[in-house]
Design an enzyme around this catalytic site. Sequence first.
Site, PDB file in Angstrom:
ATOM      1  N   HIS A 304      44.694 100.117  54.690  1.00 26.16           N
ATOM      2  CA  HIS A 304      44.199  99.067  55.041  1.00 26.16           C
ATOM      3  C   HIS A 304      43.231  98.977  56.307  1.00 26.16           C
ATOM      4  O   HIS A 304      42.015  98.928  56.154  1.00 26.16           O
ATOM      5  CB  HIS A 304      45.335  98.062  55.136  1.00 26.16           C
ATOM      6  CG  HIS A 304      44.917  96.573  55.160  1.00 26.16           C
ATOM      7  ND1 HIS A 304      43.480  96.094  55.119  1.00 26.16           N
ATOM      8  CD2 HIS A 304      45.481  95.460  55.834  1.00 26.16           C
ATOM      9  CE1 HIS A 304      43.679  94.697  55.093  1.00 26.16           C
ATOM     10  NE2 HIS A 304      44.426  94.437  55.705  1.00 26.16           N
ATOM     11  N   HIS A 350      35.416  99.617  47.020  1.00 27.15           N
ATOM     12  CA  HIS A 350      36.168  98.232  47.297  1.00 27.15           C
ATOM     13  C   HIS A 350      36.901  97.903  46.164  1.00 27.15           C
ATOM     14  O   HIS A 350      36.431  98.045  45.003  1.00 27.15           O
ATOM     15  CB  HIS A 350      35.401  97.248  47.929  1.00 27.15           C
ATOM     16  CG  HIS A 350      36.095  96.321  48.668  1.00 27.15           C
ATOM     17  ND1 HIS A 350      36.610  95.233  48.309  1.00 27.15           N
ATOM     18  CD2 HIS A 350      36.393  96.129  50.057  1.00 27.15           C
ATOM     19  CE1 HIS A 350      37.256  94.571  48.935  1.00 27.15           C
ATOM     20  NE2 HIS A 350      37.330  94.902  50.007  1.00 27.15           N
ATOM     21  N   ASP A 405      33.878  99.580  56.662  1.00 19.86           N
ATOM     22  CA  ASP A 405      34.120 100.627  57.420  1.00 19.86           C
ATOM     23  C   ASP A 405      33.306 101.819  57.420  1.00 19.86           C
ATOM     24  O   ASP A 405      33.414 102.624  58.347  1.00 19.86           O
ATOM     25  CB  ASP A 405      35.622 101.301  56.631  1.00 19.86           C
ATOM     26  CG  ASP A 405      36.830 100.060  56.590  1.00 19.86           C
ATOM     27  OD1 ASP A 405      36.852  99.439  57.600  1.00 19.86           O
ATOM     28  OD2 ASP A 405      37.088  99.733  55.638  1.00 19.86           O
TER      29      ASP A 405
END
Length: 469
Positions: A304, A350, A405
């Site tokens: 996460h 994702h 990210d």
Amino acid sequence: MTLLTASSRAAARLLGAKNSSCIIFAARHASTSTNLKDVLANMIPKEQARIKSFRQQYGSTVIGQITVDMLYGGMRGMKGLIYETSVLDPDEGIRFRGYSIPECQKLLPKAPGGAEPLPEGLFWLLVTGEIPSQEQVNWVSREWAKRAALPSHVVTMLDNFPTNLHPMSQLSAAVTALNSESTFARAYSEGISRTKYWEFIYEDSMDLIAKLPCIAAKIYRNLYREGSSIGAIDPALDWSHNFTNMLGYTDTQFIELMRLYLTIHSDHEGGNVSAHTSHLVGSALSDPYLAFAAAMNGLAGPLHGLANQEVLVWLTNLQKELGEDVSDQKLRDFIWNTLNSGRVVPGYGHAVLRKTDPRYTCQREFALKHLPKDPLFKLVAQLYKIVPNVLLEQGKAKNPWPNVDAHSGVLLQYYGMKEMNYYTVLFGVSRALGVLSQLIWSRALGFPLERPKSMSTDGLMVLVGAKSV
């Protein structure tokens, strides 16, 4: 002027003309009060009535089906909870109360001389569904500054943690210890009415958001700056500016980056681990401190909140092996070697998105504006051109595009924040804006204890008529 979004027009058609006046988050006059609690107090009864009417008419309507694979696959794609503050569209990315990230960047108030949205404005939007005025945002800034001081036992606790305790563990423990200050816990023990729950959840949430930068800054200073003082909150500055000052950074570009970072990481609908955890724990009527601490324990997991750290490690290893100025072909070969060894390219793909994450895009635009010649950014930009094509050639990825990210760690590195173990703490501070906004509404709308039905494999086999093997 009355605003009506496309989704709200659809909801109005569904409910019919006689009930369309209840669509308060879709068609409304912007509130003029600068007191957020007063604005909420006016909205909540109308929203309660809207949902009551909707459930009376459509409560038994089937909205989807559940497959065996969904149960074994982490409940991916299963529609299972109400989460009001944001919705994640596979093609468009996140929308905060119906507004895309570019729209938020354009419409939300900025700091004097700044170009990035203030997180205070995003919080107002998440809570109310309205784009706030500059005066309303200034009120939130002052309110958080007023509530920011930490109780002495939390300061003592932070100052006595061992240096080998992970920053996220320190954050979770400190937030849990703030439970001693919970107005909701005290009010509940005194037997307050359920209709008043939201008022105390609101107070605790405002207090917690106000205190998080102080906690996070103390963790940073204790671990990486020899325990130097975080200084004092300046009530004339915004939340992000105070946070960066307490961390020890004064570069105006870094302050702007922090405003952007804290805004775009704030919420990502309700099914992710941290958001769902806060929703679940909060449904037990645990106070916001306990619910948020639980969410942070979820965020600390490598699947996460640690992804941006993994991206930087991968990029650093790439640079060590290939050097800073590398050809496209060598990059392709490196990516293929990564994939052929059974690993993934961190920062790409994702669970929900099927296009480039708009949170990646706005960080890329920030980098193009402020650090276009930075070697690490140039590498990230080069990968953006190459990785998706390689992943498409491989044929396994449902989404070959970069997520948030893939970029955030590179920006933090550029401005001198090199401590990768700390990055998830910044993520956590930001995520409070979203999950606590929803927690206020969960109690305002009287959501019950979450209690889904679980099944064993044998029971599932019986249900579907399979033979046990």
